[in-house]
Design a protein around this motif. Structure first.
Motif, PDB file in Angstrom:
ATOM      1  N   PRO A   1       0.836  -1.212   0.000  1.00  0.00           N
ATOM      2  CA  PRO A   1       0.000   0.000   0.000  1.00  0.00           C
ATOM      3  C   PRO A   1       0.866   1.256   0.000  1.00  0.00           C
ATOM      4  O   PRO A   1       1.014   1.928   1.023  1.00  0.00           O
ATOM      5  N   ASP A   2       1.449   1.559  -1.146  1.00  0.00           N
ATOM      6  CA  ASP A   2       2.417   2.651  -1.260  1.00  0.00           C
ATOM      7  C   ASP A   2       2.161   3.374  -2.581  1.00  0.00           C
ATOM      8  O   ASP A   2       2.120   2.735  -3.640  1.00  0.00           O
ATOM      9  N   PRO A   3       1.987   4.708  -2.558  1.00  0.00           N
ATOM     10  CA  PRO A   3       1.730   5.463  -3.797  1.00  0.00           C
ATOM     11  C   PRO A   3       2.851   5.329  -4.830  1.00  0.00           C
ATOM     12  O   PRO A   3       2.627   5.548  -6.019  1.00  0.00           O
ATOM     13  N   SER A   4       4.072   4.970  -4.393  1.00  0.00           N
ATOM     14  CA  SER A   4       5.195   4.878  -5.333  1.00  0.00           C
ATOM     15  C   SER A   4       5.284   3.495  -6.003  1.00  0.00           C
ATOM     16  O   SER A   4       6.066   3.296  -6.921  1.00  0.00           O
ATOM     17  N   GLU A   5       4.485   2.524  -5.547  1.00  0.00           N
ATOM     18  CA  GLU A   5       4.452   1.183  -6.154  1.00  0.00           C
ATOM     19  C   GLU A   5       3.704   1.240  -7.497  1.00  0.00           C
ATOM     20  O   GLU A   5       2.944   2.178  -7.755  1.00  0.00           O
ATOM     21  N   PRO A   6       3.864   0.216  -8.373  1.00  0.00           N
ATOM     22  CA  PRO A   6       3.032   0.146  -9.582  1.00  0.00           C
ATOM     23  C   PRO A   6       1.552   0.071  -9.195  1.00  0.00           C
ATOM     24  O   PRO A   6       1.197  -0.565  -8.201  1.00  0.00           O
ATOM     25  N   THR A   7       0.710   0.703  -9.984  1.00  0.00           N
ATOM     26  CA  THR A   7      -0.713   0.804  -9.653  1.00  0.00           C
ATOM     27  C   THR A   7      -1.408  -0.558  -9.706  1.00  0.00           C
ATOM     28  O   THR A   7      -1.202  -1.337 -10.634  1.00  0.00           O
ATOM     29  N   SER A   8      -2.219  -0.835  -8.691  1.00  0.00           N
ATOM     30  CA  SER A   8      -3.138  -1.983  -8.731  1.00  0.00           C
ATOM     31  C   SER A   8      -4.420  -1.572  -8.010  1.00  0.00           C
ATOM     32  O   SER A   8      -4.376  -0.908  -6.976  1.00  0.00           O
TER      33      SER A   8
ATOM     34  N   LEU B   1      -5.259   2.491 -17.721  1.00  0.00           N
ATOM     35  CA  LEU B   1      -4.891   1.339 -16.902  1.00  0.00           C
ATOM     36  C   LEU B   1      -5.255   0.070 -17.667  1.00  0.00           C
ATOM     37  O   LEU B   1      -6.197   0.069 -18.475  1.00  0.00           O
ATOM     38  N   LEU B   2      -4.531  -1.002 -17.397  1.00  0.00           N
ATOM     39  CA  LEU B   2      -4.797  -2.277 -18.047  1.00  0.00           C
ATOM     40  C   LEU B   2      -5.795  -3.090 -17.225  1.00  0.00           C
ATOM     41  O   LEU B   2      -5.685  -3.159 -15.998  1.00  0.00           O
ATOM     42  N   ASN B   3      -6.791  -3.668 -17.908  1.00  0.00           N
ATOM     43  CA  ASN B   3      -7.658  -4.658 -17.271  1.00  0.00           C
ATOM     44  C   ASN B   3      -7.183  -6.031 -17.761  1.00  0.00           C
ATOM     45  O   ASN B   3      -7.556  -6.475 -18.845  1.00  0.00           O
TER      46      ASN B   3
ATOM     47  N   GLY C   1     -15.219  -7.325  -9.881  1.00  0.00           N
ATOM     48  CA  GLY C   1     -14.188  -8.321  -9.607  1.00  0.00           C
ATOM     49  C   GLY C   1     -12.974  -8.221 -10.507  1.00  0.00           C
ATOM     50  O   GLY C   1     -11.991  -8.924 -10.292  1.00  0.00           O
ATOM     51  N   ASP C   2     -12.999  -7.321 -11.519  1.00  0.00           N
ATOM     52  CA  ASP C   2     -11.855  -7.172 -12.418  1.00  0.00           C
ATOM     53  C   ASP C   2     -10.748  -6.352 -11.766  1.00  0.00           C
ATOM     54  O   ASP C   2     -11.008  -5.457 -10.957  1.00  0.00           O
ATOM     55  N   THR C   3      -9.523  -6.655 -12.159  1.00  0.00           N
ATOM     56  CA  THR C   3      -8.344  -5.913 -11.691  1.00  0.00           C
ATOM     57  C   THR C   3      -8.017  -4.808 -12.685  1.00  0.00           C
ATOM     58  O   THR C   3      -8.195  -4.968 -13.889  1.00  0.00           O
ATOM     59  N   LEU C   4      -7.534  -3.672 -12.179  1.00  0.00           N
ATOM     60  CA  LEU C   4      -6.987  -2.595 -13.013  1.00  0.00           C
ATOM     61  C   LEU C   4      -5.562  -2.368 -12.536  1.00  0.00           C
ATOM     62  O   LEU C   4      -5.318  -2.285 -11.329  1.00  0.00           O
ATOM     63  N   CYS C   5      -4.615  -2.279 -13.469  1.00  0.00           N
ATOM     64  CA  CYS C   5      -3.219  -2.194 -13.045  1.00  0.00           C
ATOM     65  C   CYS C   5      -2.388  -1.402 -14.049  1.00  0.00           C
ATOM     66  O   CYS C   5      -2.842  -1.067 -15.151  1.00  0.00           O
ATOM     67  N   ASP C   6      -1.157  -1.132 -13.642  1.00  0.00           N
ATOM     68  CA  ASP C   6      -0.173  -0.458 -14.486  1.00  0.00           C
ATOM     69  C   ASP C   6       0.058  -1.296 -15.748  1.00  0.00           C
ATOM     70  O   ASP C   6       0.237  -2.512 -15.671  1.00  0.00           O
ATOM     71  N   VAL C   7       0.049  -0.633 -16.901  1.00  0.00           N
ATOM     72  CA  VAL C   7       0.199  -1.339 -18.182  1.00  0.00           C
ATOM     73  C   VAL C   7       1.515  -2.114 -18.240  1.00  0.00           C
ATOM     74  O   VAL C   7       1.575  -3.231 -18.768  1.00  0.00           O
ATOM     75  N   LYS C   8       2.587  -1.540 -17.673  1.00  0.00           N
ATOM     76  CA  LYS C   8       3.907  -2.173 -17.751  1.00  0.00           C
ATOM     77  C   LYS C   8       4.157  -3.182 -16.630  1.00  0.00           C
ATOM     78  O   LYS C   8       5.129  -3.927 -16.671  1.00  0.00           O
ATOM     79  N   HIS C   9       3.316  -3.169 -15.604  1.00  0.00           N
ATOM     80  CA  HIS C   9       3.495  -4.093 -14.475  1.00  0.00           C
ATOM     81  C   HIS C   9       2.169  -4.807 -14.192  1.00  0.00           C
ATOM     82  O   HIS C   9       1.479  -4.492 -13.214  1.00  0.00           O
ATOM     83  N   PRO C  10       1.780  -5.772 -15.059  1.00  0.00           N
ATOM     84  CA  PRO C  10       0.461  -6.402 -14.908  1.00  0.00           C
ATOM     85  C   PRO C  10       0.368  -7.321 -13.686  1.00  0.00           C
ATOM     86  O   PRO C  10       1.345  -7.943 -13.290  1.00  0.00           O
ATOM     87  N   VAL C  11      -0.808  -7.360 -13.108  1.00  0.00           N
ATOM     88  CA  VAL C  11      -1.101  -8.259 -11.989  1.00  0.00           C
ATOM     89  C   VAL C  11      -2.599  -8.536 -12.002  1.00  0.00           C
ATOM     90  O   VAL C  11      -3.393  -7.664 -12.378  1.00  0.00           O
ATOM     91  N   ILE C  12      -2.982  -9.753 -11.620  1.00  0.00           N
ATOM     92  CA  ILE C  12      -4.408 -10.072 -11.461  1.00  0.00           C
ATOM     93  C   ILE C  12      -4.661 -10.379  -9.992  1.00  0.00           C
ATOM     94  O   ILE C  12      -4.066 -11.301  -9.433  1.00  0.00           O
TER      95      ILE C  12
END
Length: 688
Positions: free
Chosen positions: A300-307, A338-340, A383-394
């Motif tokens: 939970p850090d603003p500097s981490e890749p977005t999730s 953001l990437l889904n 239930g879908d994830t939204l994340c940084d395009v370059k750092h994907p995560v589900i």
């Protein structure tokens, strides 16, 4: 914003425990509103839908943000009625902590247990608040005992009432050992903290001893002081309660009367003191979209890749589709993409909104720990994830119960057909427990939900919000079909027509699954009897066949399917042929596997005065009810019973008539069970 000063909480409880009233008081005391809205007046801030005002119940979870002791509190007020369980489920999935409300008269009720189990499922730390201490029949000790009897986590009082019912005069804080009384003319805004009255001192000391004993288990220094009868450090006690609460080893219990404006400030203090900030919890865990066994952590850090996780979809008449998200890491900014990863699609963040019930405030950035609404999402669903395009995560998806009640719905005119289809699509996108299907045989549109009230609310929304003129049939039960023995089966689809033909042969083995709920497909073909590219088509055909069972056309469930063998043709084989072959193999096999009908069984709890006990029990027996227990409670008896849903339509009117309006009941889905042979025969004769 300092994340240590953020609390994401939900308020959860049985219906009528006072969730919305408590939330209204929180908004008033934190300065978010300047007058208290009352549920019975239809003026509650968080119950903004027309039907919520009319019915006096919460239907949809509403989000708001308020401030207390320089902390930001994001609140989700959830419904108590079991028909809207999806709102509780998705709220708890994204919350860090919860306030569980209990009625001082009713204690632990069926839906209290249901929401508690949902919180256990997601490991949500919680504090408890025993409300309605001013009501006749209020019993703090009995409510606390019921909590400890029903729940595995230790529930420990940190505040107790001074008096109960009409004699309820204030609250004794067991940590500070102070007696708080409220000035009646100040709407609870002014109060005095006094010494504990002499007549309450022995009781307060007894409860305090239990609290300190429970807390000492979580701190060696406190344990040493406790065993040697030394004075315990108050700050250390507070930290130990917090530590035990966040670890889900303990639930601090408070009390009050929200309607009479007593106890809310103590509850707000407890939210700040004991419930976790986003930093108190471990990093959120997900996996890489392309490497499913690779675990990905997001702090939970603003500097981490977005999730972020989309947990709720709403249709707003002014701005269109609103997608509620919880940001777990990084930042979400307007105008960015953001990437889904669930859909393999990029989504543009057109606008970001901080919600206050149905009002909104535009913001430019949302950071880790925030709960906000987004405008601009086209394909994202619950239930879908939204994340940084370059750092994907589900992130882990949410699971929801299946609907158990269905009704047929038809537009009154042809002109309403398109409007109806559009409205149903939008409602199904909002609510994962609401399903729409088209019956090929009758040509009807069938809608399914969690109960009669759920479908009634949705059909009223169709008329009011979407302007659709439609007629609705009588509710019917969502039966299912299952197999009861192992069989092997073959499906052949061979067609020759002038040019290129169709050739697909499939051999499968079917078995009932252990839990009888889900579908499993295993490819056991060795060698090249069937080319690999045709395997997904076979599975697709089998899944399609399961949507229409072999007894009465109900959905098949609980099947373990093994693909054993097959045969293909160099020229004529194609995906379409194998899809049909898979379909036929499943249908042929299901007919030989001793299929049975399954019906939804409901857990029902009836609270009935002694005078009407015999009549109520007799009526439940006539409905194929199975009595599981009877517990006396203040001049009434609580009957726990399991009853098939098909026997419970119209039960509210029957119970009202046989008890002269004095008995009440609650009902929630339990499981699917085989329909008894004699009932099944009658049903199948009717279908034929």
């Amino acid at each position: 914003m300092d994340l240590n000063h953020v609390r994401n909480i939900g308020i959860m409880a049985h219906i009528d425990a006072g969730k919305t009233t408590t939330t209204e008081r929180i908004l008033f005391y934190t300065g978010k509103t300047h007058r208290m809205g009352e549920v019975h007046d239809g003026a509650a801030t968080m119950d903004w839908m027309e039907q919520e005002k009319e019915r006096g119940i919460t239907i949809t979870s509403a989000a708001t943000t308020c401030f207390w002791r320089e902390h930001t509190i994001n609140i989700l007020d959830t419904p108590g009625h079991i028909d809207f369980t999806v709102e509780v489920e998705r709220s708890l999935r994204v919350l860090d902590g919860a306030v569980a409300l209990f009625c001082a008269v009713g204690g632990v009720e069926p839906q209290s247990e249901a929401v508690w189990r949902q919180a256990d499922k997601y490991g949500v730390p919680r504090i408890a608040y025993i409300n309605k201490m001013d009501r006749t029949g209020a019993n703090f000790t009995a409510a606390l005992k019921a909590m400890n009897d029903c729940f595995a986590t230790q529930c420990v009082a940190i505040a107790i009432p001074a008096g109960e019912g009409e004699m309820f005069s204030g609250i004794i804080d067991l940590l500070a050992m102070k007696f708080r009384i409220f000035h009646e003319d100040s709407q609870g805004t002014r109060f005095d903290d006094l010494q504990v009255p002499d007549d309450m001192l022995a009781t307060a000391n007894e409860y305090r001893e239990k609290l300190l004993e429970a807390v000492a288990e979580h701190d060696d220094r406190l344990l040493e002081q406790f065993l040697h009868d030394q004075e315990l450090d108050p700050a250390r006690v507070l930290r130990a309660v917090r530590k035990a609460t966040i670890a889900n080893d303990m639930v601090p219990v408070l009390c009050g009367s929200s309607f009479k404006n007593k106890g809310i400030q103590k509850l707000l203090d407890a939210v700040i003191d004991f419930l976790p900030s986003p930093l108190d919890l471990p990093p959120i865990e997900g996996h890489h979209p392309d490497k499913l066994n690779k675990i990905v952590l997001r702090k939970p850090d603003p500097s981490e890749p977005t999730s972020a996780l989309a947990f709720k979809i709403m249709s707003d008449p002014y701005v269109g589709k609103l997608t509620y998200i919880r940001v777990y890491s990084g930042q979400v900014k307007t105008g960015t993409y953001l990437l889904n990863p669930n859909r393999g699609h990029k989504e543009r963040i057109a606008r970001l909104l901080r919600m206050h019930s149905n009002k909104r405030e535009d913001i430019k950035v949302a950071s880790a720990g925030d709960i906000v609404a987004v405008i601009g999402m086209r394909k994202t669903t619950t239930g879908d994830t939204l994340c940084d395009v370059k750092h994907p995560v589900i992130l882990e998806k949410m699971t929801f119960p299946e609907p158990v009640v269905s009704v047929a719905i038809e537009p009154k005119t042809q002109a309403d057909q398109d409007k109806l289809d559009d409205a149903l699509t939008r409602l199904a996108a909002e609510d994962p427990t609401f399903q729409v299907r088209h019956d090929e045989e009758t040509g009807q549109t069938i809608i399914s939900g969690m109960g009669e009230l759920h479908l009634e609310v949705l059909t009223v929304r169709l008329i009011r919000e979407f302007g659709v003129a439609a007629s609705v049939g009588r509710p019917s039960v969502a039966y299912k079909e299952a197999i009861t023995r192992e069989v092997e089966s073959e499906g052949r689809f061979i067609r020759q027509s002038g040019g290129k033909g169709h050739y697909g042969v499939v051999k499968i083995r079917l078995q009932p699954t252990k839990d009888g709920t889900h579908f499993e497909f295993v490819n056991k073909i060795v060698g090249a009897a069937v080319a690999k590219e045709y395997i997904p088509a076979i599975e697709k055909g089998i899944r399609e066949a399961m949507t229409s069972g072999v007894l009465a056309g109900y959905q098949l469930t609980g099947i373990h399917c093994e693909l054993l063998d097959g045969n293909s043709h160099e020229v004529d084989s194609n995906e379409s042929a194998f899809r049909v072959a898979g379909y036929l193999a499943l249908q042929n096999g299901a007919k030989k596997a001793a299929p049975v009908l399954l019906e939804p069984i409901m857990d029902v709890e009836v609270v009935v005065p002694e005078a009407y006990m015999g009549s109520v029990v007799g009526d439940l027996n006539s409905r194929r009810g199975k009595i599981n227990g009877m517990v006396p409670r203040d001049g009434a008896t609580v009957i726990a019973v399991t009853v098939p849903l098909s026997e419970m339509f119209g039960y509210a009117n029957t119970l009202r008539n046989i008890s002269q309006g004095r008995a009440v009941f609650t009902m929630m889905f339990s499981k699917y069970m085989p329909v008894p042979e004699e009932v099944s025969q009658k049903m199948l004769e009717h279908v034929r």
